[in-house]
Write a protein that holds these residues in place. Sequence first.
Motif, mmCIF file in Angstrom:
data_model
loop_
_atom_site.group_PDB
_atom_site.id
_atom_site.type_symbol
_atom_site.label_atom_id
_atom_site.label_comp_id
_atom_site.label_asym_id
_atom_site.label_seq_id
_atom_site.Cartn_x
_atom_site.Cartn_y
_atom_site.Cartn_z
ATOM 1 N N SER A 199 -6.056 12.575 -1.353
ATOM 2 C CA SER A 199 -6.898 13.215 -0.252
ATOM 3 C C SER A 199 -6.205 14.638 0.047
ATOM 4 O O SER A 199 -4.808 14.593 0.272
ATOM 5 C CB SER A 199 -7.209 12.106 0.679
ATOM 6 O OG SER A 199 -5.807 11.558 1.479
ATOM 7 N N ASN A 217 0.699 -1.288 -0.021
ATOM 8 C CA ASN A 217 0.110 -0.036 0.046
ATOM 9 C C ASN A 217 0.953 1.211 -0.111
ATOM 10 O O ASN A 217 1.631 1.617 1.105
ATOM 11 C CB ASN A 217 -0.910 0.047 1.184
ATOM 12 C CG ASN A 217 -1.854 -1.195 1.227
ATOM 13 O OD1 ASN A 217 -2.509 -1.527 0.300
ATOM 14 N ND2 ASN A 217 -1.876 -1.949 2.548
ATOM 15 N N VAL A 248 -3.966 9.363 7.508
ATOM 16 C CA VAL A 248 -4.171 8.244 6.809
ATOM 17 C C VAL A 248 -3.652 7.046 7.186
ATOM 18 O O VAL A 248 -3.214 5.885 6.723
ATOM 19 C CB VAL A 248 -3.414 8.672 5.344
ATOM 20 C CG1 VAL A 248 -3.883 9.855 4.581
ATOM 21 C CG2 VAL A 248 -1.640 8.751 5.773
ATOM 22 N N ARG A 301 -1.514 6.277 -3.485
ATOM 23 C CA ARG A 301 -2.269 7.305 -2.874
ATOM 24 C C ARG A 301 -1.472 8.406 -2.540
ATOM 25 O O ARG A 301 -0.348 8.486 -1.968
ATOM 26 C CB ARG A 301 -2.842 6.524 -1.348
ATOM 27 C CG ARG A 301 -3.558 7.476 -0.737
ATOM 28 C CD ARG A 301 -4.494 6.845 0.427
ATOM 29 N NE ARG A 301 -5.222 8.024 1.047
ATOM 30 C CZ ARG A 301 -6.097 7.944 2.058
ATOM 31 N NH1 ARG A 301 -6.027 6.643 2.753
ATOM 32 N NH2 ARG A 301 -6.912 8.832 2.599
ATOM 33 N N THR A 308 -4.087 3.106 6.108
ATOM 34 C CA THR A 308 -4.305 2.950 4.508
ATOM 35 C C THR A 308 -3.159 2.655 3.542
ATOM 36 O O THR A 308 -3.130 2.587 2.336
ATOM 37 C CB THR A 308 -4.926 4.428 4.146
ATOM 38 O OG1 THR A 308 -4.275 5.390 4.371
ATOM 39 C CG2 THR A 308 -6.310 4.417 4.844
#
Length: 584
Positions: free
Chosen positions: A327, A271, A366, A299, A369
């Motif tokens: 984000s 991730n 975060v 991300r 995640t």
Amino acid sequence: MAVQARVIIGRAVSPFIARATLVSGFLAVPTIYSQPVCKEEKTTMSGFIGFFGNVGFDLRRAADLLSHRGCRHAFENDRFGIAAVMDSDNGLFTSEHVTVAVSGNPYYLPGRLLSARELADEYLASGTVQASTILGTFSFVIFDSKAERVLLYRDAIGITPLYVMRLENTVYFATEYKALLNVPGFHRQIDVRAVNHFLSTGWNIHGTTFFCDIRPVQPGRLVAHTPDATILNNPKDRRIETDGTNKVTSDDLLAALDQSIDSSLSVSGPNIGIMLSGGVDSALIAALLKRRVGEKPVRSFTVGYGESDPEIIGARQTAHALGLDHSELILSLDEFDKLIAPAIWTMENVCGFDEYPCLFGLLQSVKGTVDTVFSGNFSDTIFAGMATHRKIWEDDHVAHRKSSAGKNISNDAPEGAELVSDPWTYPALSRSLTEELSRALTERDERMSAQELFVASIGAHFILPYSHPAVINVAMLCTDEQKLSAERNKIILRDAARNVLPSSISERQKHIQQMPYDRRMQDYLLHQLDGILCDSSCISRRYIRYTYLLYIRSLLKQRINVTSIQKAWNIIAFETWCRLFLPS
């Protein structure tokens, strides 16, 4: 506390609004003793704490403060003890007379992490380890009971933290120095010179903390400790002289960055995230990351203070162009205030200005995640992106240039303020950019390790692609003309970025993440200073002279500018540190 965040989903900016909740309880002022928490999820973070000598201490209790780095494994006897905090057995090895613990992700070859046992085998075969040839961000300790010594090492840029303290013929060491607070005989004496330098500049002196007895292990140097002595080896000379005829190209830089990212991805978790700013440095890393992982999601996340914040706007444009899962954490001044204490407790060695509570809050938002966090930091250091570098270049290229350094505040400060320097003057500048950039590779403060501590607090691994030796070598071979001109900075980096990013992003200037320097910020800081002036504990500690407190308050009251805001902020940050790390 929930913090409002705009979440950008998929390959385009979505109007969908979600809530990004910061981890429950992290805003509370931490207690010195917490309970160990062994994580169930996989994490690549790790750490250790130990001692060697005559006076041990409660390792298990100390290791509780590092529980965010993994589960605890301990070994100790009458003269040596170590608590390794990690989720993998590969980070700790014990034999008949050699014990090795490793923090971080060291490797010789991409794709294969170096285990504690392999380090032990190398040490047993040769009596040392070739630490300077190991890649990655890491630290390690080797205890040899036959030779009666402990070897300590951390990566050459100082990304992975490691601290050491010597008291009463005993050596203590820890990945985070909060774990050393209850060592017997540690009186928490303050290093006044280090504090004065921070109050004046907002930065640390190389090789110091605010405590006299606790020092960072110098990056890139293998240090041997016995109960009676410290032996410091000479680091590998990383200075590269260029005669201007061996120019590197932007293609060389892209190849070096690809090599760095490939190596990092080979030891990363699944991730992947990146802290995305409004500048070109992180945008280039994001573009190369996305090119490497293909359809696998990357991300990105940034922090700011509203729709008009240049950081928010710039990061959003980059994320949209690259198709990142993006984000945003939008902070108010009240939310920012609640982040200060936990950020300082986490980073320990306070440095920098008001951007670090923002980065801490961003990473907390975060948590869970991502397990690997990339950053574009360190680019300014090696590609001449700082104001100091511009000053050196201008002194060398502009004839009869009048100094534009700001007025040194210490000249008209009240007697006893004891300032040693000022952030808007640059004494003892290097004669060339090459010399200055070379110096920066060996004289490291703790700002990089502070970011590793933030990332470690969410159980993730921190990666800094610009710190890879291949990238540093390209940067050091660049001529001044490839770094700066009258119109541009980081020229070769921007030229490289144009190959993978639109020019609107590759030529965009970076805006530092910070609270707006406006009337609300002035009122907030004045309120905080008034609280310090009325705090008997602060006054009785006498680390900041009362006359200096009054002087900075008066300066801030008179005008709002970078100097007055940051001088006040340094006082508030240091006093927050005192309340967390000094006995009441």
